[in-house]
Motif scaffolding. Structure first.
Motif, PDB file in Angstrom:
ATOM      1  N   THR A 180       0.853  -1.187   0.000  1.00 22.37           N
ATOM      2  CA  THR A 180       0.000   0.000   0.000  1.00 22.37           C
ATOM      3  C   THR A 180       0.887   1.235   0.000  1.00 22.37           C
ATOM      4  OG1 THR A 180      -1.905   1.036   1.067  1.00 22.37           O
ATOM      5  CG2 THR A 180      -0.217   0.176   2.547  1.00 22.37           C
ATOM      6  N   TRP A 195      -2.423   6.338  -1.320  1.00 18.96           N
ATOM      7  CA  TRP A 195      -3.679   5.592  -1.517  1.00 18.96           C
ATOM      8  C   TRP A 195      -4.549   5.712  -0.265  1.00 18.96           C
ATOM      9  CZ3 TRP A 195      -7.065   2.110   0.430  1.00 18.96           C
ATOM     10  CH2 TRP A 195      -8.016   1.575  -0.455  1.00 18.96           C
ATOM     11  N   ARG A 218      -8.144   7.685  -0.351  1.00 23.17           N
ATOM     12  CA  ARG A 218      -9.373   6.880  -0.283  1.00 23.17           C
ATOM     13  C   ARG A 218     -10.068   6.948   1.061  1.00 23.17           C
ATOM     14  NH1 ARG A 218     -10.391   3.480  -4.883  1.00 23.17           N
ATOM     15  NH2 ARG A 218      -8.743   4.053  -6.339  1.00 23.17           N
ATOM     16  N   CYS A 232     -19.499  -1.261  15.208  1.00 28.89           N
ATOM     17  CA  CYS A 232     -19.207   0.181  15.166  1.00 28.89           C
ATOM     18  C   CYS A 232     -20.358   1.039  15.690  1.00 28.89           C
ATOM     19  CB  CYS A 232     -18.823   0.609  13.756  1.00 28.89           C
ATOM     20  SG  CYS A 232     -17.333  -0.217  13.178  1.00 28.89           S
ATOM     21  N   ARG A 272      -4.524  -5.937   2.672  1.00 25.44           N
ATOM     22  CA  ARG A 272      -4.373  -4.475   2.604  1.00 25.44           C
ATOM     23  C   ARG A 272      -5.710  -3.754   2.502  1.00 25.44           C
ATOM     24  NH1 ARG A 272      -2.365  -3.015  -3.569  1.00 25.44           N
ATOM     25  NH2 ARG A 272      -4.176  -3.902  -4.621  1.00 25.44           N
ATOM     26  N   MET A 293     -14.351  -7.746   5.012  1.00 29.65           N
ATOM     27  CA  MET A 293     -15.261  -6.657   4.615  1.00 29.65           C
ATOM     28  C   MET A 293     -15.284  -6.467   3.111  1.00 29.65           C
ATOM     29  SD  MET A 293     -15.361  -2.697   5.873  1.00 29.65           S
ATOM     30  CE  MET A 293     -13.742  -2.245   5.274  1.00 29.65           C
ATOM     31  N   GLY A 322     -15.695  -3.531   1.244  1.00 34.59           N
ATOM     32  CA  GLY A 322     -15.667  -2.100   1.579  1.00 34.59           C
ATOM     33  C   GLY A 322     -16.581  -1.249   0.728  1.00 34.59           C
ATOM     34  N   ARG A 323     -16.582  -1.506  -0.593  1.00 34.95           N
ATOM     35  CA  ARG A 323     -17.352  -0.625  -1.467  1.00 34.95           C
ATOM     36  C   ARG A 323     -18.851  -0.721  -1.164  1.00 34.95           C
ATOM     37  NH1 ARG A 323     -16.077  -0.815  -7.786  1.00 34.95           N
ATOM     38  NH2 ARG A 323     -13.945  -0.617  -7.028  1.00 34.95           N
ATOM     39  N   HIS A 356     -19.403   8.462  13.487  1.00 34.48           N
ATOM     40  CA  HIS A 356     -18.475   7.337  13.493  1.00 34.48           C
ATOM     41  C   HIS A 356     -17.384   7.623  12.469  1.00 34.48           C
ATOM     42  CE1 HIS A 356     -16.717   3.477  13.437  1.00 34.48           C
ATOM     43  NE2 HIS A 356     -17.231   3.107  12.280  1.00 34.48           N
ATOM     44  N   ALA A 367     -15.149   6.329  10.114  1.00 28.53           N
ATOM     45  CA  ALA A 367     -14.719   5.196   9.293  1.00 28.53           C
ATOM     46  C   ALA A 367     -13.897   5.656   8.104  1.00 28.53           C
ATOM     47  CB  ALA A 367     -15.920   4.402   8.810  1.00 28.53           C
ATOM     48  N   ASN A 368     -14.345   6.749   7.481  1.00 23.86           N
ATOM     49  CA  ASN A 368     -13.718   7.165   6.235  1.00 23.86           C
ATOM     50  C   ASN A 368     -14.116   8.624   5.994  1.00 23.86           C
ATOM     51  OD1 ASN A 368     -13.391   7.727   3.438  1.00 23.86           O
ATOM     52  ND2 ASN A 368     -13.343   5.535   3.007  1.00 23.86           N
ATOM     53  N   ILE A 390     -16.911   9.125   3.591  1.00 24.88           N
ATOM     54  CA  ILE A 390     -18.271   8.862   4.084  1.00 24.88           C
ATOM     55  C   ILE A 390     -18.780  10.095   4.841  1.00 24.88           C
ATOM     56  CG2 ILE A 390     -19.683   7.463   5.688  1.00 24.88           C
ATOM     57  CD1 ILE A 390     -17.963   5.070   5.040  1.00 24.88           C
ATOM     58  N   ASN A 395     -10.402   3.988  12.025  1.00 26.41           N
ATOM     59  CA  ASN A 395     -11.703   3.494  12.495  1.00 26.41           C
ATOM     60  C   ASN A 395     -11.479   2.662  13.760  1.00 26.41           C
ATOM     61  OD1 ASN A 395     -14.119   2.187  12.922  1.00 26.41           O
ATOM     62  ND2 ASN A 395     -14.434   1.627  10.766  1.00 26.41           N
ATOM     63  N   MET A 425     -22.558   3.577  12.083  1.00 31.46           N
ATOM     64  CA  MET A 425     -23.057   2.382  11.398  1.00 31.46           C
ATOM     65  C   MET A 425     -21.973   1.314  11.441  1.00 31.46           C
ATOM     66  SD  MET A 425     -24.467   1.622   7.710  1.00 31.46           S
ATOM     67  CE  MET A 425     -23.867   0.195   6.824  1.00 31.46           C
TER      68      MET A 425
END
Ligand code: COA
Length: 319
Positions: free
Chosen positions: A29, A33, A37, A113, A152, A209, A211-212, A246, A248-249, A252, A276, A306
């Motif tokens: 990774t 990236w 992302r 989560c 990864r 997971m 992820g998408r 939360h 996470a990203n 999001i 996260n 979530m």
């Protein structure tokens, strides 16, 4: 009216902080990236002496001190985690012992989560019955222990930590938890799960997971449940001072804020430094924003999360 008033927050992180560049030495990774992302730059990873319970106890001590209480004042501990120290007993009872509380009600809640939101609703209901007076509500995790460090697509996303709040039952119509709303939809087990457990493989297992697909559901569900919780409180997004989501990203968080017409500067973001941390992420971010002076008494705050299940929820709190 009997309400659960938030009177203290606290948090704790493992000593060791790991950068994206350090992870890139272990898996295929790059810092670029991960940042592009996810917005994540660092995460804290528990050492051998740090566990979900030790982090939870440290966060709890800080929250109890912030509330101006002694540990012995606490009569209810609800701890949200998907990474308990042991399969049983509940990590909450371990934290109780670490805090030196002789007798109280203590149990864990598992909603991954969203666990902290679930724990808040459970504690709020128990306080408003009048049976309990002062609750410690904790989100604590050591997700590093259930990550597949060869994968990864997941191992770069998570970190360890704990957050805690003290909720006190008070007769007030100004402060406190104004509304909570929770959901679960168990049909989505295969999008985010751990491939082990005492009753199936007999092993702890590792996080898996898609992820998408999780991303797609997250934005829709989180925007909807925030709207539902505000409607229950008779309020709208225009009334909100702070959203503590939360973590996470970052994408999001941005997409959810856009969907709701919420100004990005009203959203507390810690995903860059904590990644996260599952059930710990909301109380950790809340504590950061309380301690740096952004969230003040009188502010209207919405918490949302979530996670696996899927489970999701939101809470509207007048601080
Ligand atoms: N480093 C470099 N490349 C990586 C990578 C990493 N750490 N992880 C995945 N990739 C690659 C993938 O293999 C894929 O390559 P390919 O196109 O050659 O197959 C490419 O990057 C894109 O992968 P994709 O999964 O489509 O990326 P994405 O834009 O959806 O971002 C997540 C992936 C996981 C960051 C994103 O989907 C996400 O955040 N989802 C929600 C996760 C979440 O919030 N979970 C917890 C909820 S509680």
């Amino acid at each position: 009216m009997m309400r659960s008033v938030l009177t203290g927050t606290g948090s704790a992180l493992p000593v060791k902080r790991v950068s994206n560049a350090e992870l890139a030495e272990r898996v295929d990774t790059t810092d670029q990236w991960i940042v592009e992302r996810t917005g994540i730059r660092f995460r804290h990873i528990a050492g051998p002496d740090e566990t979900t319970a030790t982090l939870a106890a440290d966060a709890s001590r800080a929250a109890i001190a912030a509330a101006g209480l002694a540990a012995s004042d606490i009569d209810l501990i609800v701890l949200a985690t998907a990474t308990p120290d042991q399969t049983f007993p509940a990590t909450a009872t371990k934290v109780q012992a670490m805090l030196g509380i002789d007798d109280c009600v203590a149990f864990d809640v598992a909603a991954v989560c969203s666990g902290f939101l679930y724990a808040v609703q459970v504690a709020d209901a128990m306080l408003r019955t009048g049976v309990h007076a002062r609750a410690l509500v904790i989100g604590a995790e050591t997700f590093s222990r259930i990550l597949d460090w060869e994968d990864r697509t997941t191992c770069v996303l998570f970190g360890d930590g704990a957050g805690a709040v003290v909720l006190e039952a008070r007769d007030t119509d100004t402060r406190g938890i104004l509304a909570t709303k929770l959901h679960a939809d168990g049909r989505h087990n295969d999008l985010l799960y751990v491939d082990g457990g005492p009753s199936t493989t007999g092993t702890v297992g590792k996080l898996r997971m898609k992820g998408r697909e999780v991303f797609r559901h997250a934005v829709v569900n989180l925007a909807a449940v925030m709207g539902e919780s505000l409607a229950l409180a008779g309020l709208t997004i225009a009334d909100v001072d702070w959203v503590v989501p939360h973590q996470a990203n970052a994408r999001i968080l941005d997409a959810t804020a856009r969907k709701l017409g919420l100004a990005p500067e009203r959203v507390v973001v810690t995903v860059d430094r904590h990644a996260n941390t599952s059930a710990a992420s909301v109380p950790l971010a809340l504590d950061v924003a309380v301690r740096d002076g952004r969230i003040k008494q009188g502010d209207l705050v919405v918490l949302e999360a979530m996670g696996g299940g899927f489970t999701w929820g939101a809470a509207v709190i007048r601080i």
